[in-house]
Structure formats: structure tokens, C-alpha cells
Design a protein around this motif. Structure first.
Motif, mmCIF file in Angstrom:
data_model
loop_
_atom_site.group_PDB
_atom_site.id
_atom_site.type_symbol
_atom_site.label_atom_id
_atom_site.label_comp_id
_atom_site.label_asym_id
_atom_site.label_seq_id
_atom_site.Cartn_x
_atom_site.Cartn_y
_atom_site.Cartn_z
ATOM 1 N N ARG A 2 0.846 -1.199 0.000
ATOM 2 C CA ARG A 2 0.000 0.000 0.000
ATOM 3 C C ARG A 2 0.882 1.249 0.000
ATOM 4 O O ARG A 2 1.956 1.279 0.601
ATOM 5 N N PHE A 3 0.394 2.265 -0.700
ATOM 6 C CA PHE A 3 1.085 3.549 -0.665
ATOM 7 C C PHE A 3 0.940 4.161 0.720
ATOM 8 O O PHE A 3 -0.077 3.942 1.395
ATOM 9 N N PRO A 4 1.923 4.925 1.174
ATOM 10 C CA PRO A 4 1.790 5.602 2.474
ATOM 11 C C PRO A 4 0.575 6.522 2.482
ATOM 12 O O PRO A 4 0.204 7.101 1.449
ATOM 13 N N ALA A 5 -0.046 6.631 3.646
ATOM 14 C CA ALA A 5 -1.207 7.519 3.772
ATOM 15 C C ALA A 5 -0.801 8.959 3.497
ATOM 16 O O ALA A 5 0.288 9.402 3.888
ATOM 17 N N LEU A 6 -1.667 9.664 2.801
ATOM 18 C CA LEU A 6 -1.386 11.057 2.447
ATOM 19 C C LEU A 6 -1.483 11.934 3.691
ATOM 20 O O LEU A 6 -2.384 11.765 4.525
ATOM 21 N N TYR A 7 -0.540 12.853 3.846
ATOM 22 C CA TYR A 7 -0.596 13.770 4.979
ATOM 23 C C TYR A 7 -1.928 14.526 4.947
ATOM 24 O O TYR A 7 -2.417 14.903 3.874
ATOM 25 N N PRO A 8 -2.529 14.759 6.118
ATOM 26 C CA PRO A 8 -3.822 15.463 6.152
ATOM 27 C C PRO A 8 -3.787 16.794 5.418
ATOM 28 O O PRO A 8 -4.761 17.151 4.743
ATOM 29 N N SER A 9 -2.673 17.503 5.503
ATOM 30 C CA SER A 9 -2.604 18.806 4.833
ATOM 31 C C SER A 9 -2.668 18.651 3.319
ATOM 32 O O SER A 9 -3.294 19.453 2.611
ATOM 33 N N LEU A 10 -2.034 17.603 2.820
ATOM 34 C CA LEU A 10 -2.074 17.362 1.373
ATOM 35 C C LEU A 10 -3.422 16.817 0.954
ATOM 36 O O LEU A 10 -3.944 17.158 -0.122
ATOM 37 N N ALA A 11 -3.997 15.973 1.797
ATOM 38 C CA ALA A 11 -5.328 15.441 1.481
ATOM 39 C C ALA A 11 -6.346 16.564 1.385
ATOM 40 O O ALA A 11 -7.252 16.549 0.543
ATOM 41 N N LYS A 12 -6.197 17.559 2.255
ATOM 42 C CA LYS A 12 -7.107 18.703 2.221
ATOM 43 C C LYS A 12 -6.941 19.496 0.936
ATOM 44 O O LYS A 12 -7.924 19.981 0.361
ATOM 45 N N LYS A 13 -5.706 19.615 0.470
ATOM 46 C CA LYS A 13 -5.450 20.326 -0.786
ATOM 47 C C LYS A 13 -6.165 19.677 -1.960
ATOM 48 O O LYS A 13 -6.565 20.336 -2.919
ATOM 49 N N LEU A 14 -6.285 18.356 -1.894
ATOM 50 C CA LEU A 14 -6.885 17.614 -3.007
ATOM 51 C C LEU A 14 -8.375 17.364 -2.815
ATOM 52 O O LEU A 14 -9.000 16.708 -3.640
ATOM 53 N N SER A 15 -8.913 17.884 -1.745
ATOM 54 C CA SER A 15 -10.308 17.619 -1.423
ATOM 55 C C SER A 15 -11.233 18.538 -2.208
ATOM 56 O O SER A 15 -11.625 19.620 -1.751
ATOM 57 N N CYS A 16 -11.572 18.125 -3.431
ATOM 58 C CA CYS A 16 -12.490 18.879 -4.276
ATOM 59 C C CYS A 16 -13.049 17.961 -5.349
ATOM 60 O O CYS A 16 -12.540 16.849 -5.571
ATOM 61 N N ASP A 17 -14.094 18.418 -6.010
ATOM 62 C CA ASP A 17 -14.696 17.621 -7.073
ATOM 63 C C ASP A 17 -13.723 17.466 -8.237
ATOM 64 O O ASP A 17 -12.812 18.278 -8.434
ATOM 65 N N LEU A 18 -13.958 16.437 -9.020
ATOM 66 C CA LEU A 18 -13.129 16.239 -10.200
ATOM 67 C C LEU A 18 -13.457 17.242 -11.289
ATOM 68 O O LEU A 18 -12.588 17.677 -12.024
ATOM 69 N N TYR A 19 -14.738 17.623 -11.372
ATOM 70 C CA TYR A 19 -15.122 18.616 -12.381
ATOM 71 C C TYR A 19 -16.426 19.272 -11.966
ATOM 72 O O TYR A 19 -17.159 18.783 -11.106
ATOM 73 N N ARG A 20 -16.692 20.406 -12.590
ATOM 74 C CA ARG A 20 -17.939 21.140 -12.394
ATOM 75 C C ARG A 20 -18.461 21.557 -13.757
ATOM 76 O O ARG A 20 -17.687 21.729 -14.707
ATOM 77 N N SER A 21 -19.750 21.785 -13.801
ATOM 78 C CA SER A 21 -20.323 22.276 -15.047
ATOM 79 C C SER A 21 -19.986 23.755 -15.206
ATOM 80 O O SER A 21 -19.960 24.515 -14.233
ATOM 81 N N ASP A 22 -19.708 24.157 -16.423
ATOM 82 C CA ASP A 22 -19.395 25.547 -16.716
ATOM 83 C C ASP A 22 -20.596 26.244 -17.350
ATOM 84 O O ASP A 22 -20.464 27.136 -18.173
ATOM 85 N N SER A 23 -21.814 25.817 -16.957
ATOM 86 C CA SER A 23 -23.037 26.428 -17.501
ATOM 87 C C SER A 23 -24.076 26.516 -16.409
ATOM 88 O O SER A 23 -24.021 25.797 -15.419
ATOM 89 N N ASN A 24 -25.080 27.429 -16.609
ATOM 90 C CA ASN A 24 -26.134 27.564 -15.619
ATOM 91 C C ASN A 24 -27.270 26.601 -15.937
ATOM 92 O O ASN A 24 -27.214 25.829 -16.902
#
Length: 790
Positions: free
Chosen positions: A731-753
């Protein structure tokens, strides 16, 4: 009257008597002359033989080894290449030869040789005097190649150790004299058992095989010690004429000759009648093992290290002061290849490429894959060895074409394996152009040890290695992780959302990158853009990272190929080798540090004495920050979990902790996949040798459909082998919480209303210069904006 008659009779008798006496005198003179001539001829012949003997003995007709030199005689021994787990991968040799001790020889092998080749072997001292006269008459006086069965095993051994030379009209007598002298010297140096073992280790058995051990492995896939009586008789029978009695080529003749050998064994009480009869009734059944330079595991790897080993041999000397010879000194080369992983990799390539080749054939149907590109076939013809050979002979173009179209018997690689077929060289070139190729490499990301090396689909028919440094292909989207890593190094926030809008770059000749899907109305985080391999997003990320910074990072990661400073580099326009790409990816697993590939660990001589041990390379530099490397691994996990490589889990059931990236180049010429696990970084590539030959549909030719299944098949086998739990369960080492927070977002969003999503949004194409900051749109208020947001 009576007196006259009596006088006549007396005169007649006298004349007749005188005539008879005269004829008798003449006959005696003739016989005497013949006798004189015969004596003179014999005297001249004996004198000539004596002169030749003296000249040969003194070395005037060429060097003749003395007893001291014969004591140190060594057979040319093949150099052996071993895996890290001590499995023989293959050999380097001029003649396929392996030695076996006399004690390891079955008694029936020895008896078959003695009964057939030299029944008085244990009685004479190297020269069988009972057969010497016959040898002299046939070989020396009559100049016949056949020795009439007079050559002893010791003389044959002398011929094997010191091959015959050319002496114009006197080649046969001088060579026979040399062999007799050498036989006598050999008998004075070695005992009979040692001579017999030496003979059986050097005698040719056909198919470029020398020695009983190599012959047993070639024709029956067993060691010499395991040969049965009938098998031994077949092999010994070949010694009379290795091609004529070859059981692979002429099984009927081999049966007849085997039965002769068995009959000889029975005649000289070496085999009971019942056993001889039973063996004669058996069919000749081979278990043929195609031993060659191409045989064994990792043939492309062994060919890759050959040049390096030859150079090592030139720079190192034996105790006698001579340089080592890779092909005759029996060196033992120890490597980092794992034989089990290598076998799984070769299995995966064989299995997956067989299915892919079938789909490729169905895809093109009756059409040639180059049907609208005639230059492809023309170029391939000119590159063929047959064409170049004819051109070197000075033939005209018309003569070459005519010769290339003449059918000949040849070995051909087919879907069912290797077959003998009648085919013209022209048709064989067309045949092989239809084949897709593959390459695969696996490396330990911590130390750089090469564990797997598969350079192509079949080394016997395709020697071009698709792994080594000088084999460069466009790498497609597998370069994107380097672009994203460069952006992170420049401080780009991984949760900055990047527009996928289609853009025409006015300062790059109107270049307009496009995506494989209609996803231009989205914005992607760096993780999402990488997971879904969005081209337009990757170009924008390159703008943020900077082309110069990206190229510099690639070089720090171990890529030595020239990289074009153009925006298309974000989409993998560069030509890079497999080994460079896998090395670069090890940086992600190795906390941003470079890894130097290595593959040879030690070299021993034929006795097992160590000649050199190669330490693990310690050259390492920090190519990127550990934080960037860890975030890249986490981002690339999404490619496998839900992105372009998601079928790795769904189709092959791969549950390992794994990250990776697929890649597909322009017009599907190259398919790539590079996977990362904590213990292995694995790269695979698929394409034709000529990039103009390819699938016409991306759905068939993309890396996720061509290269990735090879890695999936390989890992499936590894996971089912409990010996590799350290790989499958790592297993890969667990990601540091600070780095995990940096990556904590959606993969994509719609660019339209909402209205645009309901009624559709017309994607407007942007125009701007590459590297120019994007103009931020003025913020507009309003009820709908406040109500629904972006």
C-alpha cells in the motif's frame, strides 16, 4: 617323305618352344618391371607419408598442441545468464554446448557409442592398428573423405577439438596424420573415461547442437542422465551423418539408423536381445526444444545487455592474460530480472496480443492496413534483409523484384505459431507488416532494479526492441502527469478549476487541441483533468506550469530524449523511450527522487568464482518535492478508480493499491499505459513498427484497449501467486492530512447555468495566444445568478 615330315614337326616344335620361351622371358620382364614400379611407388608413398609426418610433428605445417597444452584444453562453453532468483534465462554461444561428467552419463549412452563408433576404444592407445591399413588406403592413397571406419574416438575427438585445415592437394593425408599424432598425445594425457566424456561433450549432433547434454535437451527436453536406451540410440545414430539421420528432419531414416545402433549393442553384448528388440519396436518420439539465441526467458533483455557484456570482456583478462570471451568462456551473468515475473509478463503479452491481433485483422478485413499508403510496403521491402542482400550483389531493381517474388520454403510466424510454408520474400514482408508489436517493462521504484523486460512479441522473427533507449515513440497522454507535476511545483493549487473550453491558439499556427469527448462545457480540477485526460485542460495547465519548467522537470526525472518546446508537448507530442518513461514515473513513487535503472548484479567465471559484483546505483537527486510526488500518486489513483483506466479494476479485478495513466497518440498509432504500485512501476506499449499502420477507430486503438490489458493480465497472474504478496498487498503511504485537504475537491464542475444545461449551451470557441493570461469575465449580478449560482 616320312623323313621330311619328321623334320617339319621338329622344326615346328622347336619354333613353338622358342616362342613360348621368349614370351615367358618377356612376361617375367614385365612382371619384374611392374614389381619395380610397385616397389618404387610404395617407397615414394611411404617416404612422402614419412615426410608429411615429420613436417606435421615438428609444426612446420601449422601449430600442433603439445601435451602441456592438451592438459589445459577446455571446450568452448556458453555464457549463462541467470535471473535474480537463480533461474537460467538463456545463453550466449557460438555453438550450443553444455558439458557433462562421465559419472553422469548413463551406461547405455557409453555402450551405444562404443559399439557403434569404436568397439576397441578401451583396448587401443588412440590408433587402431587393425584399421590403420584400411585408413591409409582409403584416406591417404585414394584421397577419400571417408576413413572407412578406421578413425578411433580419440582421433575424432582430436578433430572436434582442432578442426581440420586446408592444405591444397594434401589436406586429407596431413589432417589424418595430425589427428593420429594428437590422438596419441591425448591418450598420454587423459584416461579413457575422461576422453570419452570429452568426446561426448564436443561431438556435433546437428541443428547447431554440440555435446550429448545439449542434444538431449534439444531433441528430448531432458538431461543426458535421463536418456532412455532408444533415445540414446537415436542420438548416437546421428553421429554417422547429423543431417541425414536427423530425427526431426528424417524420422524414417532415424528409425533405421537407431535400429542399427541397437543391433550393434546387441552384437557386442552391450544389450540383451529382448531389450534391443523392445527398443527397436518403439516409434521415434521427440520432445523438441528449440534452443537458440532467441530461446529462453527475456531474449530482448539478453540481447540488450550483450553489447555491455562484450565490452566488459574486452576490459577484463583471465589468469593467462587473455581477454574473456563472452561466447566461449562459460561466464555466469547474474541479473535483476525475476524469472517468475518475467514469465507472467511474457504470458500476458502473448495472450493479449493474440486477441488484439485477431481484432486488428477483423478490423481491416480484406484490406491491407496500408492500402492507401503504398510507400509503407515499398519502404518495408527495401528494409528487408533479402532485398539488401540482393542489392549488395549488384542486381538491378528489376532483377531484385523478380527474385523477391520467387517462392521458397521458409519458417513463418502464424496465429498458430511457427510453421514451414512456401512463400515468396515479397509476400513474407507483406505478411509481417500486418503484425502489431508490444513492449513491457517493470522496475523496482525504490532501487531501480529491472524486474521485467519484454521488447516485442517474438524475438526470433522481430528483433526490434521497443523498450531500450534508442527506440522512441510518441507517448501521448502518459506525459501529462509530468505537466501537472510541474504545475504543482510552480504553486498551482490542485483544486483550481480549469476550463475545458475549446481554444484556438493564434500564435501556434491556429493550433486547436480537441478532446475525445464533448466535455468543453466543464471545468476540471487538476485531479479531474488528469483522471479523464482532458486535452484542453492539460494545455492550460502547461501554460500555468511553463514549457521550460516542464521540460526541465522531465529531464530531472530521467528523460534524456530531446523534448520540443511547443504547447503540443502537453499532449505527448514528444518521442520518448519506454525505459525513460518508466524511470520518470518511479519518481512519483520514490518521494520525488530519481531512480537509476540497473540490471546486472554479478559476473562469475565458469567455476563459479566471482569476477565482479555490481553495487546498487546510489545516484539520486530530488527531481520534485516529496509533497508534489505524493499528490501526483493520489491524483493518478483516480485515473484507475474512475478515469480512463477504470476497466483495470472492473475487467481484471485488480484491487491493488495502484495509480497510472493511459496514453493514445495521433490517429491511434501508439497505445500506452504506465502503472504504479508501491513495489513496481510497469509500462506497456502497443503499436505497429511502422506508425502509419494502426486502428482507424480510437475505441479500438486507444491505450486503454491495447496497452492497459497487458498490465491487467500481468497483475492478475501476480496477484494469484502467493509468493508475490509483498507486491499485491503493498500500500502507498497515507497522504498527509494537509495534502489530502489540498486535493479535497470535485473532479469537475459544469461551466453552464441551469437554463444552459436544460436548453443546451452553444460552446463558443475562444481565440487567444498561447501563454497569454485568460481574460477574466466581468462579474454580473442578477436574480438568476444569485438564485442558482454558477
Amino acid at each position: 617323305m616320312k623323313d621330311r615330315r619328321m623334320k617339319f614337326d621338329f622344326t615346328t616344335r622347336f619354333r613353338e618352344t622358342w616362342r613360348q620361351a621368349w614370351h615367358s622371358f618377356q612376361n617375367r620382364t614385365t612382371l619384374r618391371k611392374i614389381g619395380y614400379i610397385a616397389v618404387a611407388f610404395i617407397g615414394v608413398s611411404v617416404s612422402g607419408v614419412l615426410i608429411l609426418f615429420i613436417l606435421t610433428w615438428t609444426g612446420a605445417l601449422g601449430h600442433l598442441p603439445d601435451k602441456e597444452e592438451l592438459k589445459a584444453v577446455e571446450n568452448p562453453l556458453a555464457t549463462e545468464v541467470y535471473s535474480a532468483d537463480s533461474v537460467l534465462l538463456g545463453r550466449y554461444f557460438i555453438q550450443e554446448r553444455s558439458n557433462v561428467n562421465y559419472a553422469a552419463l548413463p551406461r547405455h549412452v557409453v555402450d551405444a557409442v562404443i559399439a557403434t563408433e569404436d568397439i576397441r576404444f578401451f583396448e587401443h592407445s588412440g590408433i587402431d592398428r587393425k584399421s590403420l591399413l584400411r585408413v591409409m588406403i582409403k584416406s591417404i592413397l585414394l584421397q577419400q573423405e571417408s576413413s572407412g571406419g578406421g578413425s578411433t574416438l580419440t582421433q575424432q575427438l582430436a578433430k572436434n577439438l582442432y578442426p581440420r585445415r586446408r592444405y591444397w592437394l594434401f589436406s586429407m593425408p596431413i589432417n589424418k596424420i595430425r589427428e593420429m599424432i594428437l590422438a596419441a598425445r591425448l591418450e598420454a594425457v587423459y584416461d579413457k573415461e575422461a576422453l570419452l566424456a570429452l568426446y561426448l561433450n564436443t561431438v556435433p549432433f546437428g541443428d547447431n547442437t554440440y555435446g550429448i547434454e545439449a542434444a538431449a535437451q534439444r531433441f528430448y527436453s531432458v538431461h543426458a542422465a535421463a536418456l532412455t536406451v532408444d533415445q540414446a540410440a537415436v542420438l548416437v545414430g546421428m553421429l554417422k551423418a547429423t543431417s541425414y539421420y536427423n530425427p526431426r528432419l528424417h524420422p524414417e531414416r532415424a528409425v533405421q539408423r537407431r535400429n542399427v545402433v541397437l543391433a550393434q549393442m546387441e552384437k557386442y553384448n552391450k544389450l540383451p536381445h529382448a531389450e534391443a528388440a523392445a527398443a527397436q519396436a518403439l516409434p521415434v518420439k521427440l520432445f523438441y526444444n528449440q534452443i537458440s539465441h532467441h530461446s529462453g526467458l527475456a531474449p530482448y533483455f539478453r540481447e540488450y545487455i550483450r553489447e555491455e557484456l562484450e565490452e566488459w570482456c574486452k576490459q577484463h583478462t583471465k589468469p593467462n592474460g587473455k581477454s574473456y570471451n563472452l561466447y566461449t568462456d562459460g561466464l555466469k551473468i547474474y541479473t535483476t530480472i525475476d524469472s517468475r515475473l518475467q514469465q507472467y509478463a511474457e504470458n500476458a503479452v502473448d495472450h493479449q496480443m493474440a486477441g488484439l491481433q485477431k481484432r486488428f485483422k477483423e478490423h481491416w478485413g480484406s484490406k491491407d492496413p496500408w492500402y492507401n499508403k503504398p510507400a509503407v510496403l515499398e519502404n518495408a521491402l527495401r528494409r528487408s534483409e533479402r532485398y539488401r542482400s540482393l542489392a549488395r550483389q549488384g542486381l538491378s531493381q528489376e532483377e531484385i523484384v523478380r527474385a523477391m517474388q520467387e517462392p521458397v520454403l521458409m519458417n513463418v510466424l502464424t496465429e498458430e505459431g511457427e510453421k514451414e510454408r512456401v512463400m515468396s520474400p515479397y509476400d513474407s514482408v507483406r505478411h509481417y507488416l500486418r503484425f502489431l508489436q508490444a513492449g513491457m517493462l517493470a522496475m523496482d521504484p525504490r532501487q531501480g532494479a529491472i524486474r521485467v523486460w519484454v521488447g516485442g512479441i517474438n524475438h526470433h522473427f522481430f528483433q526490434y526492441d521497443h523498450v531500450r533507449e534508442n527506440t522512441r515513440r510518441q507517448i501521448g497522454s502518459t506525459f501529462k502527469p509530468i505537466v501537472y507535476a510541474a504545475a504543482l511545483e510552480q504553486g498551482v493549487d490542485p483544486c483550481d478549476f480549469v476550463s475545458a473550453a475549446k481554444t484556438e491558439y493564434t500564435n501556434v499556427e491556429g493550433w486547436k487541441p480537441e478532446n475525445t469527448e464533448e466535455n468543453y462545457d466543464r471545468k476540471y480540477s487538476l485531479t479531474g483533468g488528469l483522471a479523464y485526460s482532458v486535452n484542453t485542460v492539460s494545455v492550460r495547465v502547461l501554460e500555468k506550469a511553463g514549457i521550460g519548467n516542464t521540460i526541465a522537470l522531465a529531464h530531472r526525472m530521467g528523460i534524456e530524449s530531446d523534448l520540443p518546446a511547443v504547447p503540443a508537448i502537453a499532449l505527448g507530442a514528444a518521442n520518448i523511450s519506454m525505459i525513460e518513461m518508466v524511470r520518470a514515473y518511479t519518481c512519483f513513487v520514490n518521494n520525488g527522487k530519481t531512480t537509476t535503472p540497473y540490471y546486472i548484479t554479478a559476473i562469475h567465471d565458469h567455476t563459479g568464482q566471482s569476477l565482479e559484483v555490481f553495487p546498487t546505483p546510489d545516484k539520486s537527486e530530488q527531481a520534485m518535492s516529496p509533497e508534489t510526488a505524493q499528490m501526483m500518486v493520489e491524483m493518478l489513483k483516480h485515473t484507475v478508480n474512475e478515469g480512463t483506466a477504470a476497466s483495470l479494476r472492473s475487467r481484471y479485478g485488480i484491487q491493488n493499491d495502484i495509480a497510472g495513466k493511459t496514453g493514445t497518440t495521433q490517429s491511434n498509432a501508439d497505445g500506452w499505459f504506465i502503472a504504479m504500485t508501491p513495489r513496481l512501476v510497469i509500462g506497456s506499449w502497443v503499436g505497429a513498427d511502422d506508425p502509419r499502420i494502426r486502428f482507424r477507430k480510437t475505441s479500438l486503438g486507444q491505450g486503454a484497449r491495447t496497452a492497459m490489458p497487458i498490465v491487467g493480465d500481468f497483475l492478475h497472474q501476480v496477484n494469484n501467486d502467493s509468493r508475490f504478496a509483498s507486491i499485491s498487498q503493498a500500500r502507498f503511504p497515507a497522504l498527509y492530512p494537509s495534502l489530502a485537504k489540498k486535493l479535497s475537491c470535485d473532479l469537475y464542475r459544469s461551466d453552464s447555468n441551469m437554463f444552459q444545461r436544460i436548453f443546451g449551451k452553444k460552446n463558443k470557441e475562444e481565440k487567444r495566444a498561447f501563454g497569454e493570461p485568460e481574460n477574466e469575465k466581468k462579474k454580473k449580478g442578477g436574480f438568476l445568478k444569485r438564485l442558482f449560482g454558477r
